[in-house]
Design a protein around this motif. Structure first.
Motif: not given
Length: 151
Positions: A115-118
């Motif tokens: 996701d966008a937060n890795y």
């Protein structure tokens, strides 16, 4: 003006997401994905075509226990588990069992999905259908074996 810029940015992001969705759905390669529990959350048109299972039939089903031939389930599960830990695998062959009970041989790259937060959120498999090549290789091996027996 900030609101206008934010709205423009949101439209651009939505357009890019739509374009990527269309690219995946219509790709000339089987693309499928699983969530962290191993359940299908991605199933493009080509995967549906070669397996006979529609996107709706495949979604939320456990990939390995539902679609992989029994003799390869353990090794394919290991590949998926590795990808869920960030250890990706390239060019491994698996066998999908189709709706009509045929076997399709796929050469797959298993890539960790984040996701966008890795944070790891699943695995995506991009494949090549090598069924015809596998059939040809088996036929050549059978002929070679017959020739060896004649000699």
């Amino acid at each position: 003006q900030d609101v206008t810029e934010a709205a423009r940015h949101d439209r651009a992001v939505a357009a890019a997401a739509h374009e990527l969705r269309q690219l995946v759905d219509t790709a000339n390669a089987p693309i499928f994905g699983i969530d962290v529990d191993g359940n299908v959350n991605e199933w493009n048109d080509k995967t549906a075509e070669i397996t006979g299972y529609s996107r709706e039939e495949a979604m939320d089903k456990h990939l390995v226990s539902t679609f992989i031939v029994p003799k390869l389930r353990e090794s394919v599960q290991r590949v998926m588990d590795n990808a869920l830990q960030g250890k990706e695998t390239s060019n491994y062959e698996l066998e999908f069992c189709t709706k009509s009970k045929d076997i399709r041989h796929l050469l797959v790259n298993a890539t960790t999905r984040r996701d966008a937060n890795y944070n790891i959120m699943g695995v995506v498999g991009v494949a090549q259908d090598v069924t015809e090549t596998a059939k040809h290789d088996r036929a050549v091996a059978a002929m070679a074996n017959e020739l060896r027996q004649l000699v």
